[in-house]
Design an enzyme around this catalytic site. Structure first.
Site, PDB file in Angstrom:
ATOM      1  N   ARG A  38       0.610  -1.061  -0.032  1.00 51.42           N
ATOM      2  CA  ARG A  38      -0.024  -0.128  -0.151  1.00 51.42           C
ATOM      3  C   ARG A  38       1.319   0.897   0.160  1.00 51.42           C
ATOM      4  O   ARG A  38       2.041   0.597   0.061  1.00 51.42           O
ATOM      5  CB  ARG A  38      -0.793   0.321   0.891  1.00 51.42           C
ATOM      6  N   ASN A  99      -2.196 -11.939   4.246  1.00 52.93           N
ATOM      7  CA  ASN A  99      -2.437 -12.096   5.679  1.00 52.93           C
ATOM      8  C   ASN A  99      -3.730 -10.949   5.926  1.00 52.93           C
ATOM      9  O   ASN A  99      -3.945 -10.864   7.276  1.00 52.93           O
ATOM     10  CB  ASN A  99      -1.243 -11.890   6.511  1.00 52.93           C
ATOM     11  N   VAL A 139     -10.369 -11.352  13.996  1.00 50.64           N
ATOM     12  CA  VAL A 139      -8.806 -11.069  15.759  1.00 50.64           C
ATOM     13  C   VAL A 139      -7.420 -10.564  14.961  1.00 50.64           C
ATOM     14  O   VAL A 139      -6.782 -12.262  14.318  1.00 50.64           O
ATOM     15  CB  VAL A 139      -8.884 -11.751  16.616  1.00 50.64           C
ATOM     16  N   TYR A 142      -0.236 -11.639  16.142  1.00 51.58           N
ATOM     17  CA  TYR A 142       1.513 -11.793  15.869  1.00 51.58           C
ATOM     18  C   TYR A 142       1.889 -13.015  16.571  1.00 51.58           C
ATOM     19  O   TYR A 142       1.252 -13.907  17.551  1.00 51.58           O
ATOM     20  CB  TYR A 142       2.387 -10.150  16.792  1.00 51.58           C
ATOM     21  N   ASP A 174       7.021 -16.444  13.120  1.00 52.99           N
ATOM     22  CA  ASP A 174       6.310 -15.344  12.187  1.00 52.99           C
ATOM     23  C   ASP A 174       7.544 -17.160  10.723  1.00 52.99           C
ATOM     24  O   ASP A 174       6.598 -17.315   9.956  1.00 52.99           O
ATOM     25  CB  ASP A 174       7.090 -15.039  11.790  1.00 52.99           C
TER      26      ASP A 174
END
Length: 399
Positions: A38, A99, A139, A142, A174
């Site tokens: 973006r 995501n 919701v 992380y 991650d």
């Protein structure tokens, strides 16, 4: 070098670490990955600049880990012209990976039905914090909460008498979760190849944690208790940890005690225990004595001496390594597990942990600057130079 995904086109519309790292792994495998950002850019770009994770000279190695081997376009997908560019990219792609939360996908019209209507052969891959169903599907999450805290990883790594919980390392949930999602994408590509129909691949940080803790969770499901840390009294001395004379910890891991009893005794001169090697009950009876002797012997020898002795007799062991030790590890370097960065000679990044046809993995390109390839990408999907210039002047694309 073999690139099994060479020619596969991936459109990556994701931020932070989890899902972008999945797209980076696909890039390691040879895919042509286009990263959409973006106008404000991927929020990952702010982690190091804000001082949340330390670095040297401000260099953003976290962004490089998750975005190497990609091209980048900066795109306002909420404008009419930006939407047209986006839909052309969706038609171009074979994989779409994101995501975005469900509410964002609904707002941007990037949900499964929206994109499958544009490209019905698409592998649509999405990564969440807590999964696609239930009260917490909407919701955010992380890895520090969804994987580390909620997934139970922090609890099993925190000592019962600790005054504070174990602290997570950067992106510890991650990066492996991204590899899991990349594997799902590859399975999805096989499905499309066989059926001609698109498919949805879904993963979450919480799911990755449950996979990681599979033995703990299985035990707890049977007993309603937490899997205990093994007591030394019930562990063979051939599966314990000892301290060397020069301060290193060494882990012995010879599960097949009968196979390794004699080699270990020979390696460390523990000949008085050799007579017990042939019988399991006899071995177990002398565990306490052997453990004490191993502790004494290890404490009188340095790391190099112990390693030489144990390797001579094919014992299975390892010293506890620091990250600096891992960087210097012969096995790591001989196998190319850490790739040199093409733009920063000091930086080495972990490669996706599989290799093909015995070829070394490599970083083909650094992570893109914001909108670095916007003009190039639009040219490839059929925009005329005058239209590209207009879209740039109107801030539909950046770079």
């Amino acid at each position: 070098m073999t690139k099994p995904l060479d020619g596969i086109k991936v459109l990556d519309f994701s931020e932070h670490g989890y899902v972008p790292s999945a797209a980076a792994a696909l890039g390691d495998f040879g895919a042509d990955v286009i990263k959409i950002e973006r106008p404000g850019g991927d929020a990952m770009r702010s982690i190091i600049s804000r001082g949340i994770v330390p670095t040297r000279d401000g260099y953003d190695y976290l962004f490089e880990i998750c975005n190497r081997n990609k091209r980048g376009i900066c795109l306002d997908v909420e404008s009419a012209d930006g939407r047209e560019v986006f839909e052309r990219l969706v038609r171009w792609a074979e994989v779409y990976i994101t995501n975005q939360l469900p509410r964002v996908r609904r707002k941007l019209r990037t949900d499964v039905a929206d994109l499958m209507a544009i490209n019905p052969r698409l592998v649509y891959a999405k990564g969440h914090g807590q999964g696609q169903r239930g009260n917490d599907a909407e919701v955010g999450g992380y890895d520090g909460v969804s994987y580390w805290a909620r997934g139970g990883v922090a609890d099993v790594l925190t000592a019962p008498d600790a005054t504070a919980p174990a602290q997570q390392r950067p992106a510890l949930g991650d990066i492996p979760s991204g590899m899991f999602l990349a594997g799902g994408v590859c399975a999805g590509l096989v499905h499309v190849l066989r059926t001609g129909k698109g498919t949805v691949v879904d993963g979450s940080l919480l799911a990755s944690a449950t996979w990681t803790l599979a033995p703990d969770l299985a035990y707890s499901s049977l007993t309603d208790e937490k899997l205990p840390v093994p007591s030394p009294d019930v562990m063979t001395p051939l599966m314990r940890q000892y301290r060397t004379a020069d301060g290193y910890w060494i882990a012995l891991m010879m599960i097949d005690e009968g196979r390794y009893w004699d080699p270990l005794c020979a390696a460390l001169g523990l000949h008085e225990f050799a007579e017990h090697g042939a019988d399991a009950d006899s071995r177990r009876a002398v565990w306490p004595r052997l453990a004490d002797r191993l502790e004494t012997v290890m404490s009188t020898l340095d790391r190099d001496s112990i390693a030489a002795r144990l390797r001579t007799h094919d014992c299975i062991f390892s010293f506890y390594s620091t990250p600096t030790d891992v960087l210097a590890d012969d096995a790591v370097n001989d196998n190319g597990y850490l790739m040199p960065h093409p733009a920063n000679p000091d930086l080495r990044l972990a490669a996706a942990p599989v290799q093909f046809d015995d070829a070394w993995p490599a970083i083909r390109s650094a992570g893109p600057a914001l909108g670095e390839h916007s003009r190039q990408i639009l040219n490839e999907i059929g925009y005329a130079a005058s239209d590209i210039e207009r879209l740039c002047n109107e801030h539909v694309i950046g770079g």
